[in-house]
Write a protein that holds these residues in place. Structure first.
Motif, PDB file in Angstrom:
ATOM      1  N   GLU A 104       0.821  -1.217   0.000  1.00 56.65           N
ATOM      2  CA  GLU A 104       0.000   0.000   0.000  1.00 56.65           C
ATOM      3  C   GLU A 104       0.851   1.261   0.000  1.00 56.65           C
ATOM      4  O   GLU A 104       0.383   2.345  -0.374  1.00 56.65           O
ATOM      5  CB  GLU A 104      -0.931   0.013   1.214  1.00 56.65           C
ATOM      6  N   GLU A 105       2.116   1.128   0.402  1.00 56.87           N
ATOM      7  CA  GLU A 105       3.013   2.289   0.479  1.00 56.87           C
ATOM      8  C   GLU A 105       3.901   2.422  -0.757  1.00 56.87           C
ATOM      9  O   GLU A 105       4.679   3.372  -0.848  1.00 56.87           O
ATOM     10  CB  GLU A 105       3.898   2.180   1.729  1.00 56.87           C
ATOM     11  N   TYR A 110       2.959   6.105 -13.951  1.00 55.08           N
ATOM     12  CA  TYR A 110       2.790   5.831 -15.384  1.00 55.08           C
ATOM     13  C   TYR A 110       2.389   7.110 -16.118  1.00 55.08           C
ATOM     14  O   TYR A 110       1.454   7.800 -15.716  1.00 55.08           O
ATOM     15  CB  TYR A 110       1.741   4.738 -15.607  1.00 55.08           C
ATOM     16  N   VAL A 111       3.121   7.395 -17.170  1.00 53.49           N
ATOM     17  CA  VAL A 111       2.800   8.496 -18.071  1.00 53.49           C
ATOM     18  C   VAL A 111       1.985   7.897 -19.206  1.00 53.49           C
ATOM     19  O   VAL A 111       2.514   7.121 -20.018  1.00 53.49           O
ATOM     20  CB  VAL A 111       4.088   9.168 -18.595  1.00 53.49           C
ATOM     21  N   VAL A 132      -0.798   2.260  -8.566  1.00 52.73           N
ATOM     22  CA  VAL A 132      -0.474   2.910  -9.833  1.00 52.73           C
ATOM     23  C   VAL A 132      -0.925   4.359  -9.776  1.00 52.73           C
ATOM     24  O   VAL A 132      -2.101   4.650  -9.551  1.00 52.73           O
ATOM     25  CB  VAL A 132      -1.141   2.191 -11.025  1.00 52.73           C
ATOM     26  N   ASN A 133       0.039   5.254  -9.952  1.00 51.46           N
ATOM     27  CA  ASN A 133      -0.246   6.682 -10.049  1.00 51.46           C
ATOM     28  C   ASN A 133      -0.099   7.106 -11.505  1.00 51.46           C
ATOM     29  O   ASN A 133       0.988   6.983 -12.077  1.00 51.46           O
ATOM     30  CB  ASN A 133       0.729   7.489  -9.187  1.00 51.46           C
ATOM     31  N   GLU A 161       6.759  11.050  -4.992  1.00 54.71           N
ATOM     32  CA  GLU A 161       7.991  11.426  -4.298  1.00 54.71           C
ATOM     33  C   GLU A 161       9.070  10.349  -4.423  1.00 54.71           C
ATOM     34  O   GLU A 161      10.234  10.643  -4.667  1.00 54.71           O
ATOM     35  CB  GLU A 161       7.687  11.688  -2.820  1.00 54.71           C
ATOM     36  N   ASP A 162       8.670   9.084  -4.270  1.00 49.42           N
ATOM     37  CA  ASP A 162       9.661   7.990  -4.285  1.00 49.42           C
ATOM     38  C   ASP A 162       9.054   6.757  -4.958  1.00 49.42           C
ATOM     39  O   ASP A 162       8.805   5.734  -4.308  1.00 49.42           O
ATOM     40  CB  ASP A 162      10.093   7.659  -2.852  1.00 49.42           C
ATOM     41  N   PRO A 163       8.801   6.809  -6.259  1.00 56.86           N
ATOM     42  CA  PRO A 163       8.148   5.686  -6.934  1.00 56.86           C
ATOM     43  C   PRO A 163       9.104   4.513  -7.179  1.00 56.86           C
ATOM     44  O   PRO A 163      10.316   4.691  -7.262  1.00 56.86           O
ATOM     45  CB  PRO A 163       7.713   6.301  -8.274  1.00 56.86           C
TER      46      PRO A 163
END
Length: 385
Positions: A104-105, A110-111, A132-133, A161-163
């Motif tokens: 979850e963290e 994805y562009v 997925v952001n 911030e830290d993918p």
């Protein structure tokens, strides 16, 4: 029809290949490198075929200027297999770096600029292991609010911030959009937004633009991959350029809680076996080596980049002229056009069919594209003589 009575094949993939490569391959199907054995029959452990793999690796490394920090791997499964391999290997890497983090963290950025990056993001969601952001979705900035017709400007991106990874597709074959080659342009990839002073987990799908020009800031990428069939060889081969810190012990990561990675999707498996863990796509590797050797002889990437620049300018000039006359309608916004595949509509009732029928009479095949659009691939080595 003789050997050289060939049509102009505009297929986007499998793409057309140079006649000289096809002729050399035809000879080698019977007798490869004086062995008396055909290239489709030769042992992938033989010294003759090992030389092919080594030569291909060297041709890619020298022409793309791949640094020693990156390993070049050869795999099967095409780009679609890498949708999965990228996620699993990069999640394993992230877990080894951050064993305390729960799924979850963990975030994967994805562009989404077209059909292929959309599919990649969907696979990441399906596999799980992290959130997925969508850092940007170009449909939000399209003319109709639903089409992939542009590359969004830099201020549109919302990177995490830290993918565990940041994913983009450099050229979208179906939609005809491509990141600008000019890194100062707002439609280029926003490298300046990446965290500086760290090993950025940047991943790029270069399947439909591989070897058409130098890759901007290649050394800053964690992974670059490309299915060979779009530009430089027949289907069956995938080239993967992996930064060495991303070749990790996936079994060690699994003990910490990540999903087990199938053996043939593990970059460490491929790297440890020098891409020969199992029988590779022998003929595809050989033909791709011939194509890249021919590229080197013609002047390498500088020659092909300039040739592609001229072809793109000519095609888009004609599409603009046709648009002014009400004949063509371009699908892509200014500044986002692909050098690799120009997408357009032929305007008028029955006009597209007349256009395609007329093209076939002129020996131009496979211009029919996706979703009632024409697709004109511009790069394939066969079309650069």
């Amino acid at each position: 029809m003789s050997t050289h009575d060939r049509v102009i094949n505009f297929g986007a993939g499998p793409s057309a290949l140079p006649v000289s490569v096809l002729e050399e391959t035809a000879k080698s199907l019977l007798n490869f490198s004086g062995t008396g054995i055909g290239i489709g029959e030769i042992s992938h452990r033989s010294k003759e075929f090992t030389a092919v793999v080594n030569d291909l690796e060297s041709l890619i490394r020298t022409q793309l200027d791949v640094p020693s920090t990156h390993t070049i791997l050869f795999s099967q499964g095409g780009a679609s297999a890498q949708f999965s391999a990228v996620v699993m290997n990069m999640l394993a890497r992230y877990k080894l770096l951050h064993p305390e983090k729960t799924a979850e963290e963990v975030t994967m950025d994805y562009v989404v600029t077209g059909s292929w990056s959309k599919k990649a993001a969907e696979e990441a969601r399906r596999l799980g292991g992290g959130q997925v952001n969508v850092a940007v979705d170009s449909r939000q900035f399209s003319k109709d609010g639903k089409s992939f017709d542009n590359i969004p400007s830099h201020e549109s991106y919302k990177l995490s911030e830290d993918p565990a990874l940041i994913y983009y597709c450099e050229n979208e074959t179906v939609d005809g959009v491509e990141f600008s080659h000019d890194l100062t342009a707002s439609t280029s990839f926003p490298f300046h937004l990446l965290k500086q002073g760290s090993l950025v987990p940047l991943v790029a799908d270069y399947s439909s633009s591989f070897m058409c020009r130098p890759i901007p800031r290649l050394a800053d990428h964690a992974i670059i991959y490309a299915g060979a069939q779009k530009n430089i060889g027949p289907a069956g081969l995938t080239i993967i350029i992996v930064r060495q810190d991303c070749i990790v012990d996936v079994d060690a990561a699994a003990k910490l809680g990540t999903a087990p990675v199938p053996l043939m999707l593990s970059y460490k498996t491929l790297a440890d076996a020098k891409s020969l863990y199992n029988t590779p796509s022998v003929i595809s590797l050989y033909m791709t080596k011939l194509v890249l050797q021919r590229m080197k002889e013609k002047g390498g990437l500088p020659y092909f980049e300039e040739m592609n620049r001229k072809k793109a300018a000519r095609i888009y000039g004609l599409l603009k002229e046709g648009g002014e006359k009400g004949v063509f309608e371009r699908k892509v916004s200014d500044g986002s056009e692909s050098w690799m595949n120009a997408t357009f509509l032929v305007v008028g009732e029955g006009a597209e069919k007349r256009f395609l029928d007329g093209a076939e009479k002129q020996g131009m095949m496979a211009l029919k594209g996706h979703r009632c659009a024409c697709l004109m691939p511009l790069f394939s080595n066969y079309r650069i003589q």
